[in-house]
Design an enzyme around this catalytic site. Structure first.
Site, PDB file in Angstrom:
ATOM      1  N   ARG A  63      37.042 -13.557 -18.388  1.00 41.58           N
ATOM      2  CA  ARG A  63      36.265 -14.511 -19.193  1.00 41.58           C
ATOM      3  C   ARG A  63      34.901 -13.996 -19.636  1.00 41.58           C
ATOM      4  O   ARG A  63      34.544 -14.077 -20.812  1.00 41.58           O
ATOM      5  CB  ARG A  63      36.037 -15.817 -18.399  1.00 41.58           C
ATOM      6  CG  ARG A  63      37.190 -16.770 -18.426  1.00 41.58           C
ATOM      7  CD  ARG A  63      37.290 -17.503 -17.100  1.00 41.58           C
ATOM      8  NE  ARG A  63      37.762 -16.569 -16.103  1.00 41.58           N
ATOM      9  CZ  ARG A  63      39.057 -16.300 -15.915  1.00 41.58           C
ATOM     10  NH1 ARG A  63      39.953 -16.964 -16.575  1.00 41.58           N
ATOM     11  NH2 ARG A  63      39.439 -15.395 -15.033  1.00 41.58           N
ATOM     12  N   THR A  64      34.118 -13.508 -18.679  1.00 39.96           N
ATOM     13  CA  THR A  64      32.726 -13.190 -18.994  1.00 39.96           C
ATOM     14  C   THR A  64      32.657 -12.032 -19.991  1.00 39.96           C
ATOM     15  O   THR A  64      31.925 -12.083 -20.981  1.00 39.96           O
ATOM     16  CB  THR A  64      31.949 -12.861 -17.702  1.00 39.96           C
ATOM     17  OG1 THR A  64      32.253 -13.868 -16.738  1.00 39.96           O
ATOM     18  CG2 THR A  64      30.460 -12.830 -17.947  1.00 39.96           C
ATOM     19  N   LYS A  92      30.929  10.186 -11.162  1.00 38.72           N
ATOM     20  CA  LYS A  92      30.580  11.604 -10.917  1.00 38.72           C
ATOM     21  C   LYS A  92      29.264  11.718 -10.152  1.00 38.72           C
ATOM     22  O   LYS A  92      28.736  12.803  -9.978  1.00 38.72           O
ATOM     23  CB  LYS A  92      30.439  12.339 -12.249  1.00 38.72           C
ATOM     24  CG  LYS A  92      31.667  12.337 -13.119  1.00 38.72           C
ATOM     25  CD  LYS A  92      31.343  13.008 -14.460  1.00 38.72           C
ATOM     26  CE  LYS A  92      32.290  12.562 -15.543  1.00 38.72           C
ATOM     27  NZ  LYS A  92      31.750  12.825 -16.886  1.00 38.72           N
ATOM     28  N   ARG A 113      27.884  -6.479 -15.329  1.00 41.51           N
ATOM     29  CA  ARG A 113      28.477  -7.034 -14.099  1.00 41.51           C
ATOM     30  C   ARG A 113      28.631  -5.873 -13.121  1.00 41.51           C
ATOM     31  O   ARG A 113      29.114  -4.799 -13.490  1.00 41.51           O
ATOM     32  CB  ARG A 113      29.833  -7.679 -14.358  1.00 41.51           C
ATOM     33  CG  ARG A 113      30.519  -8.053 -13.040  1.00 41.51           C
ATOM     34  CD  ARG A 113      31.714  -8.919 -13.213  1.00 41.51           C
ATOM     35  NE  ARG A 113      31.340 -10.260 -13.631  1.00 41.51           N
ATOM     36  CZ  ARG A 113      32.209 -11.287 -13.682  1.00 41.51           C
ATOM     37  NH1 ARG A 113      33.473 -11.091 -13.345  1.00 41.51           N
ATOM     38  NH2 ARG A 113      31.805 -12.470 -14.077  1.00 41.51           N
ATOM     39  N   HIS A 141      25.190 -15.613 -11.079  1.00 39.68           N
ATOM     40  CA  HIS A 141      25.999 -15.530 -12.305  1.00 39.68           C
ATOM     41  C   HIS A 141      25.383 -16.560 -13.266  1.00 39.68           C
ATOM     42  O   HIS A 141      25.982 -17.592 -13.556  1.00 39.68           O
ATOM     43  CB  HIS A 141      27.456 -15.853 -11.976  1.00 39.68           C
ATOM     44  CG  HIS A 141      28.443 -15.511 -13.052  1.00 39.68           C
ATOM     45  ND1 HIS A 141      28.075 -15.106 -14.326  1.00 39.68           N
ATOM     46  CD2 HIS A 141      29.804 -15.523 -13.041  1.00 39.68           C
ATOM     47  CE1 HIS A 141      29.167 -14.893 -15.035  1.00 39.68           C
ATOM     48  NE2 HIS A 141      30.229 -15.125 -14.280  1.00 39.68           N
TER      49      HIS A 141
HETATM   50  N1   CP Z   1      34.194 -17.201 -14.477  1.00 38.88           N
HETATM   51  C1   CP Z   1      34.173 -15.849 -14.474  1.00 38.88           C
HETATM   52  O1   CP Z   1      33.134 -15.200 -14.224  1.00 38.88           O
HETATM   53  O2   CP Z   1      35.365 -15.273 -14.796  1.00 38.88           O
HETATM   54  P1   CP Z   1      35.643 -13.707 -14.896  1.00 38.88           P
HETATM   55  O3   CP Z   1      35.453 -13.124 -13.524  1.00 38.88           O
HETATM   56  O4   CP Z   1      37.040 -13.574 -15.404  1.00 38.88           O
HETATM   57  O5   CP Z   1      34.626 -13.119 -15.849  1.00 38.88           O
END
Ligand code: CP
Length: 317
Positions: A63-64, A92, A113, A141
C-alpha cells in the site's frame, strides 16, 4: 480554514510533529485534491511536473509504496525507486548516509521505509531535500496515521467526540502509535484491546495520562460495541524476537461479521492492512467496513503531502 502557506513542515518523520492547524491544512488539501480529481484531473498533472520522487523501500510494502508512487504520478511527477536491501548498494556495505547523498542528487523528495526505528530521521539529517517516513521498524508510520485521520473525517463527518478502539498488537503496532499521537489534537476517548503480552507500552500509557486523555484497557473484544471506530491491526510477526511467542499469540483474536453486527454504534471498521486472521473476509461487504476505501483516501492524502512538502500550489478552477 488553514491554508497551504501555513504549512511549515519539510520532513514528515513523526506524528508528534503536527499541531491541530497542520492537520487541518493536510485534511483540507486532501479534500481539495479529491474535488479537483473529480472536476479537473488533467490540471493536477501540472502540480509536480518536472519533480522526481525517490521511493526507497528497504522493508516490504504494498500500500504505502504503491500509493506514494501513484500520488506522484497523478501530480505529473516522476518516480525513481529501490526495493529491498539486496538490490541496493547497502548490501555491499554502503551506509544509509552515503545512499541518501546519492538520492539527494537524483531527486526532489524522498520517501523511505526501513526496518530500523529512527532511520528516517538519520536519512533526513544527511540531506537537504524533504524526507517522508513511510514506516521505521516499530517506531512511526505518520502518513498512515494521516490517512487514517482523513478516513475518520470522511466516514464519520468529524473527529472530535469519537470513542475509538485500538485492537491487536498495541506493543509493536506503529500505525496505532502514530494515530494515537495525531488524535492527541482532538477531543476523543480511546479504548485499547489486546492480549496482556501485547499491551500498550508504558511510555504511551504515561503520555496519555500526561495529556489528560480518557482511556481504558481491556482484553474483551465486546468493548468494540460501544465505540464509533474500531481500528483493528494484525499481530506483527516480523517484530518478534522469539517466533514461539508469535505462534502462541497469533490467533489471540478474530473478528467476524456476526460479532460486529452486535455493535450499538454502527462502528466504523478500519484496518491499515495487510490482514492475516484477525479480521474475517465476511466483514468486507458491510457498509461500515472502510478498509478498502482507505486505499483511495491514501492516494489523496499522499498527494496532499507531496504538494505541501514541495511547497507547490494546487490549480484554481
Ligand atoms: N498499511 C501499510 O503500511 O501497508 P503496507 O505495509 O502494504 O505498505
Amino acid at each position: 480554514m488553514a491554508t497551504s502557506s501555513a504549512f511549515i513542515h519539510t520532513n514528515i518523520l513523526d506524528a508528534e510533529q503536527f499541531l491541530r492547524e497542520d492537520l487541518s491544512c493536510i485534511l483540507e488539501t486532501a479534500r481539495q485534491i479529491q474535488q479537483l480529481y473529480t472536476l479537473a484531473p488533467d490540471k493536477l498533472y501540472q502540480v509536480l511536473q518536472g519533480r522526481v520522487l525517490a521511493s526507497l523501500f528497504f522493508e516490504s510494502s504494498t500500500r504505502t509504496r504503491l500509493s506514494f508512487e501513484t500520488a506522484m504520478n497523478r501530480l505529473g511527477g516522476r518516480v525513481i525507486s529501490t526495493v529491498g536491501f539486496q538490490f541496493s548498494s547497502i548490501s555491499k556495505g554502503e551506509t544509509l548516509y552515503d545512499t541518501m547523498k546519492m538520492v539527494e542528487a537524483y531527486s526532489d523528495i524522498a520517501v523511505i521505509r526501513h526496518p530500523v526505528e529512527g532511520s528516517s530521521r538519520i536519512a533526513s539529517a544527511a540531506i537537504q531535500i524533504p524526507v517522508i517516513n513511510a514506516g521505521d521498524g516499530s517506531g512511526q508510520h505518520p502518513t498512515q496515521a494521516l490517512l487514517d485521520l482523513y478516513t475518520i473525517q470522511q466516514e464519520r463527518g468529524q473527529i472530535d467526540g469519537i470513542r475509538i478502539a485500538f485492537i491487536g498488537d498495541l506493543k509493536f503496532g506503529r500505525t496505532i502509535h502514530s494515530l494515537m499521537k495525531l488524535l492527541y489534537n482532538y477531543e476523543v476517548e480511546m479504548v485499547f484491546i489486546s492480549p496482556v503480552d501485547l499491551a500498550l507500552p508504558e511510555s504511551y500509557r504515561k503520555e496519555l495520562g500526561q495529556r489528560g486523555i480518557t482511556f481504558a484497557e481491556s482484553e474483551d473484544l465486546k468493548e468494540i460495541w460501544d465505540c464509533d471506530v474500531a481500528y483493528i491491526t494484525r499481530i506483527q510477526k516480523e517484530r518478534f524476537t522469539e517466533q514461539s511467542d508469535y505462534e502462541r499469540l497469533k490467533d489471540s483474536y478474530s473478528i467476524n461479521r456476526a460479532f460486529l453486527q452486535a455493535s450499538r454504534r454502527n462502528t466504523l471498521i478500519m484496518h491499515p492492512l495487510p490482514r492475516v486472521n484477525e479480521l474475517s473476509t465476511d466483514v468486507d461487504d458491510l457498509p461500515n467496513a472502510a478498509y478498502f476505501r482507505m486505499a483511495s483516501y491514501s492516494v489523496l492524502v499522499r498527494m496532499a503531502l507531496l504538494t505541501l512538502c514541495l511547497k507547490a500550489e494546487l490549480p484554481v478552477i
